[in-house]
Every structure is written in C-alpha cells, then in structure tokens.
Scaffold this motif. Structure first.
Motif, mmCIF file in Angstrom:
data_model
loop_
_atom_site.group_PDB
_atom_site.id
_atom_site.type_symbol
_atom_site.label_atom_id
_atom_site.label_comp_id
_atom_site.label_asym_id
_atom_site.label_seq_id
_atom_site.Cartn_x
_atom_site.Cartn_y
_atom_site.Cartn_z
ATOM 1 N N ASP A 41 0.852 -1.195 0.000
ATOM 2 C CA ASP A 41 0.000 0.000 0.000
ATOM 3 C C ASP A 41 0.883 1.239 0.000
ATOM 4 O O ASP A 41 1.376 1.666 1.042
ATOM 5 C CB ASP A 41 -0.913 -0.008 1.229
ATOM 6 C CG ASP A 41 -1.892 1.161 1.243
ATOM 7 O OD1 ASP A 41 -1.844 1.979 0.308
ATOM 8 O OD2 ASP A 41 -2.680 1.259 2.200
ATOM 9 N N ARG A 42 1.090 1.800 -1.170
ATOM 10 C CA ARG A 42 1.987 2.945 -1.297
ATOM 11 C C ARG A 42 1.418 4.206 -0.642
ATOM 12 O O ARG A 42 2.150 5.142 -0.332
ATOM 13 C CB ARG A 42 2.265 3.224 -2.776
ATOM 14 C CG ARG A 42 3.025 2.107 -3.466
ATOM 15 C CD ARG A 42 4.443 1.987 -2.930
ATOM 16 N NE ARG A 42 5.192 0.896 -3.557
ATOM 17 C CZ ARG A 42 6.452 0.599 -3.271
ATOM 18 N NH1 ARG A 42 7.098 1.311 -2.384
ATOM 19 N NH2 ARG A 42 7.056 -0.413 -3.878
ATOM 20 N N GLU A 43 0.091 4.228 -0.435
ATOM 21 C CA GLU A 43 -0.518 5.418 0.151
ATOM 22 C C GLU A 43 -0.321 5.478 1.660
ATOM 23 O O GLU A 43 -0.400 6.547 2.259
ATOM 24 C CB GLU A 43 -2.009 5.455 -0.190
ATOM 25 C CG GLU A 43 -2.284 5.618 -1.685
ATOM 26 C CD GLU A 43 -3.770 5.718 -1.976
ATOM 27 O OE1 GLU A 43 -4.559 5.681 -1.009
ATOM 28 O OE2 GLU A 43 -4.118 5.824 -3.158
ATOM 29 N N THR A 44 -0.109 4.318 2.258
ATOM 30 C CA THR A 44 0.156 4.280 3.695
ATOM 31 C C THR A 44 1.661 4.167 3.895
ATOM 32 O O THR A 44 2.278 3.179 3.514
ATOM 33 C CB THR A 44 -0.540 3.073 4.345
ATOM 34 O OG1 THR A 44 -1.934 3.127 4.066
ATOM 35 C CG2 THR A 44 -0.323 3.070 5.848
ATOM 36 N N GLY A 45 2.226 5.172 4.471
ATOM 37 C CA GLY A 45 3.677 5.183 4.631
ATOM 38 C C GLY A 45 4.161 4.097 5.569
ATOM 39 O O GLY A 45 3.486 3.738 6.546
ATOM 40 N N LEU A 46 5.317 3.545 5.266
ATOM 41 C CA LEU A 46 5.927 2.524 6.111
ATOM 42 C C LEU A 46 6.350 3.146 7.446
ATOM 43 O O LEU A 46 6.898 4.239 7.489
ATOM 44 C CB LEU A 46 7.152 1.940 5.403
ATOM 45 C CG LEU A 46 7.795 0.707 6.044
ATOM 46 C CD1 LEU A 46 6.916 -0.510 5.841
ATOM 47 C CD2 LEU A 46 9.186 0.466 5.453
ATOM 48 N N ASP A 47 6.069 2.456 8.506
ATOM 49 C CA ASP A 47 6.499 2.880 9.847
ATOM 50 C C ASP A 47 6.877 1.623 10.624
ATOM 51 O O ASP A 47 6.145 1.141 11.477
ATOM 52 C CB ASP A 47 5.382 3.651 10.549
ATOM 53 C CG ASP A 47 5.826 4.203 11.913
ATOM 54 O OD1 ASP A 47 7.044 4.167 12.188
ATOM 55 O OD2 ASP A 47 4.951 4.626 12.694
ATOM 56 N N ARG A 64 6.432 -4.725 13.731
ATOM 57 C CA ARG A 64 5.272 -4.195 13.012
ATOM 58 C C ARG A 64 5.788 -3.332 11.869
ATOM 59 O O ARG A 64 6.915 -2.822 11.906
ATOM 60 C CB ARG A 64 4.370 -3.373 13.930
ATOM 61 C CG ARG A 64 4.973 -2.070 14.447
ATOM 62 C CD ARG A 64 3.936 -1.221 15.150
ATOM 63 N NE ARG A 64 4.505 -0.004 15.703
ATOM 64 C CZ ARG A 64 4.764 1.095 14.990
ATOM 65 N NH1 ARG A 64 4.513 1.113 13.689
ATOM 66 N NH2 ARG A 64 5.288 2.156 15.571
ATOM 67 N N TYR A 65 4.953 -3.154 10.835
ATOM 68 C CA TYR A 65 5.348 -2.349 9.683
ATOM 69 C C TYR A 65 4.491 -1.096 9.518
ATOM 70 O O TYR A 65 4.914 -0.156 8.835
ATOM 71 C CB TYR A 65 5.297 -3.198 8.406
ATOM 72 C CG TYR A 65 6.444 -4.172 8.313
ATOM 73 C CD1 TYR A 65 7.677 -3.773 7.795
ATOM 74 C CD2 TYR A 65 6.318 -5.481 8.749
ATOM 75 C CE1 TYR A 65 8.736 -4.658 7.704
ATOM 76 C CE2 TYR A 65 7.372 -6.376 8.667
ATOM 77 C CZ TYR A 65 8.569 -5.957 8.147
ATOM 78 O OH TYR A 65 9.639 -6.843 8.069
ATOM 79 N N GLY A 66 3.294 -1.074 10.085
ATOM 80 C CA GLY A 66 2.432 0.097 9.967
ATOM 81 C C GLY A 66 1.815 0.260 8.594
ATOM 82 O O GLY A 66 1.117 1.233 8.331
ATOM 83 N N SER A 67 2.077 -0.682 7.717
ATOM 84 C CA SER A 67 1.544 -0.658 6.361
ATOM 85 C C SER A 67 1.437 -2.104 5.885
ATOM 86 O O SER A 67 2.109 -2.993 6.432
ATOM 87 C CB SER A 67 2.468 0.132 5.426
ATOM 88 O OG SER A 67 1.963 0.144 4.100
ATOM 89 N N ALA A 68 0.578 -2.335 4.896
ATOM 90 C CA ALA A 68 0.478 -3.681 4.329
ATOM 91 C C ALA A 68 1.750 -3.985 3.545
ATOM 92 O O ALA A 68 2.147 -3.212 2.665
ATOM 93 C CB ALA A 68 -0.736 -3.782 3.422
ATOM 94 N N VAL A 69 2.396 -5.113 3.868
ATOM 95 C CA VAL A 69 3.641 -5.487 3.206
ATOM 96 C C VAL A 69 3.608 -6.974 2.875
ATOM 97 O O VAL A 69 2.802 -7.732 3.423
ATOM 98 C CB VAL A 69 4.880 -5.180 4.081
ATOM 99 C CG1 VAL A 69 4.973 -3.691 4.394
ATOM 100 C CG2 VAL A 69 4.855 -5.998 5.370
ATOM 101 N N ARG A 70 4.516 -7.370 1.997
ATOM 102 C CA ARG A 70 4.710 -8.779 1.692
ATOM 103 C C ARG A 70 6.173 -9.129 1.910
ATOM 104 O O ARG A 70 7.069 -8.419 1.444
ATOM 105 C CB ARG A 70 4.310 -9.087 0.251
ATOM 106 C CG ARG A 70 4.417 -10.573 -0.100
ATOM 107 C CD ARG A 70 3.929 -10.862 -1.514
ATOM 108 N NE ARG A 70 3.958 -12.296 -1.811
ATOM 109 C CZ ARG A 70 3.609 -12.821 -2.969
ATOM 110 N NH1 ARG A 70 3.169 -12.025 -3.963
ATOM 111 N NH2 ARG A 70 3.666 -14.122 -3.155
#
Length: 337
Positions: A41-47, A64-70
C-alpha cells in the motif's frame, strides 16, 4: 487473545524504527534472516518498528510495519513461530496451505522451506527464531535417542489449546524478564533454563510427527542412570541443569528421568535439584560473616533469583528465614517439607 500484552513488546530492546524500505529490510535481515520486502500500500507510509532480544538459541522480537507489506524468504536456517499481537497476517511455509494468523492462531515455519507472508497494516507480531541445532538436540533429549527423520510441525498453532497457553506463559515471562534490569535473562544459568523452557515447550505444545512419541508413557530410568543423575546434581548443583540436559548426560529420555525420580524420590528432578541448592545456601549462610554477606548474592550463586520464592522455599525446608540462619538465630536442623 494470545496471552501476551496487546501493546508494544520488548520496549527496552529497540533495534530499529524505520520509514525507509531499505533501512527496514536491513534491520530485519540482520536480526532474523535474508528476505524480500515489498510495500503493498503505497498510500500508507511505512512505519516499521523492531524490538528484539536474544536468549541463547532463541531470538524474540516485536515487529510491526504500519503498512500492508509482503515478505518472502528462499530458505530458513532455523525454526520460526510468528504470533500476532494485533491484526492479522496470511503466512505460508513452503507449498503448504496458508495460515491466516490472527487472534488465537499463530504460524510455524520449518527450516529448508521458503516462506511467504502478507502482513496486514494493523498487524504486529511476536516473531520467534530458534536455532535448528538446539531444537533438534532438545528433541533428541526428550526422546532419549537421535530422531530418525526431520522434525515437522503442523504449520498452524492453536493458541487456545492448553499446552499452547502454557507455552505462551513462558514467552510472557521471557518478555517481562528481558525488560527488567535485574531480570533472569541477564543471569547465564537462569537464561539457559528459560531457553530450555521455550524450546521444550514448543516441542510439547505444537503437534508434530513426533508428538505421539513425546507424549507416550515412559519406563523409569534404570537405577544406574538415576544414580549418575543424582551424582551430577550433588557434585555440580550450581550448573544450569534442566531435565533435558540432565537426561542427555545420563543417556535416557526426559520422561524416563522424570518417572525415575518420581518413583524413587517422590519428586521431579528439578525439585530434587532445588533441595540440593537450598542445602548449599543454608550451609553457606550458616558460616558466613553477616557483615560482609548478602542473602541475595548467596542465593543467586546457587540459582535462586526471585527473592520471594527463594525465601518461601527456604522457610518451608528449614523452618526459618535465611536471615535467621545468617545471623545465627536458627540451628539449621531443617525439615523434609
């Protein structure tokens, strides 16, 4: 619910806080293993936040990543268990069915297989990594012989099962003690014992191709092995013995050792060890200079790190407080209770 706090874990052991993909990737690779990281999800910044601690052959980390990642790995050198603290994560080991990990459900990964994880934006996990050699050595100790085939766990873990709940209590203990300045993870003997509890607990809690053998009734240890185990305890009670290491030294299974001690002494091997250690503490306190000796230091030298529990066990055995022995106000005849 996992039995773990639904908040940030291991805050006293920060490894990285990153909003850059490369920085996040490097921190997780350094702590665990090489992998691929893709932000979905490029709109949600990585944290990304990673806190981690190593206790012997066990690495425990809050991630945790704070964003959807694979995430993807080609191969893992050790065994991994991912336990969601919040949110959900779809996780697959090799070509097996995916595990939809979330409340009450964790995922287990075996060495030698690729992994694929689709991590939800709200997901935070307690990620465990256990060195393959140590886990398979513990399996050998539990069985009393070398295993005949590769250990294979079921990839989905039911965190509501009684054995899994008990194992989660061990992980919660590890998490609490790691963040205490004087916690047991900072004492080598206690840390070795805690590592053993984590590894043995996983073997007994999670179904595998060895579960039937691990839970089968065992014949008691032969007298010669039992005598040797007692000799080891009496000669070196300060060593970080566990039921597993003791069983390995006398070449019997853990269950056989436990059955033997229960039959001949009426108590488990670790309770026998505790009694020997209490006797050594008592002997040291009885001749020590009260002005230059602390009870905590003597107790810690013999493996007792929780003052309250030590004092209770001491009083139950000797009918007096440790301070009374140290100051000569107790004869020290003791009891067998």
């Amino acid at each position: 619910m996992t039995g773990l706090p639904q908040t940030e874990l291991l805050p006293g052991h920060p490894v990285a806080r990153a909003m850059d993909v490369d920085e996040a990737h490097e921190a997780v690779t350094r702590t665990y293993l090489p992998h691929r990281l893709e932000v979905l999800d490029r709109e949600t910044g990585l944290d990304m936040q990673l806190n981690a601690v190593r206790v012997g052959a066990v690495t425990a980390g809050y991630l945790r990543y704070g964003s959807a990642v694979r995430l993807g790995t080609v191969d893992a050198g050790g065994y991994h268990v991912n336990i969601p603290v919040t949110g959900r994560c779809e996780q697959r080991c090799g070509s097996g069915e995916p595990v939809f990990a979330g409340p009450g459900r964790a995922a287990v990964f075996m060495p030698g297989h690729p992994a694929d994880l689709r991590w939800g934006a709200g997901c935070a996990q307690l990620c465990l990594m256990i060195e393959r050699h140590e886990l398979e050595l513990e399996l050998q100790r539990q069985l009393g012989r070398p295993p005949g085939e590769r250990l294979r766990f079921t990839t989905a873990m039911d965190l509501g099962a009684p054995a899994a709940r008990s194992w989660l209590e061990v992980l919660a203990l590890l998490e609490r003690e790691a963040d205490r300045p004087d916690g047991i993870t900072h004492h080598p003997a206690a840390a070795a014992h805690l590592q053993g509890l984590v590894i043995a607990g996983l073997l007994l809690a999670q179904p595998s191709n060895y579960s039937r053998l691990l839970h089968a009734p065992a014949a008691p240890s032969p007298p010669r092995a039992l005598r040797r185990a007692v000799e080891l305890i009496e000669d070196e009670p300060g060593l970080p013995w566990t039921s597993s290491t003791l069983a390995g030294e006398v070449s019997v299974s853990v269950r056989a050792l436990q059955e033997g001690f229960q039959r001949w002494f009426g108590l488990p091997p670790m309770a026998y060890l505790r009694d020997v250690r209490l006797t050594r503490v008592h002997g040291e306190l009885a001749v020590a200079d009260p002005g230059g000796t602390t009870i905590a230091a003597v107790a810690a030298r013999w493996g007792f790190l929780h003052a309250g529990r030590f004092s209770t066990a001491y009083r139950r055995k000797f009918g007096a407080l440790p301070s009374e022995t140290l100051h000569g106000r107790h004869s020290g005849k003791g009891t067998n209770g």
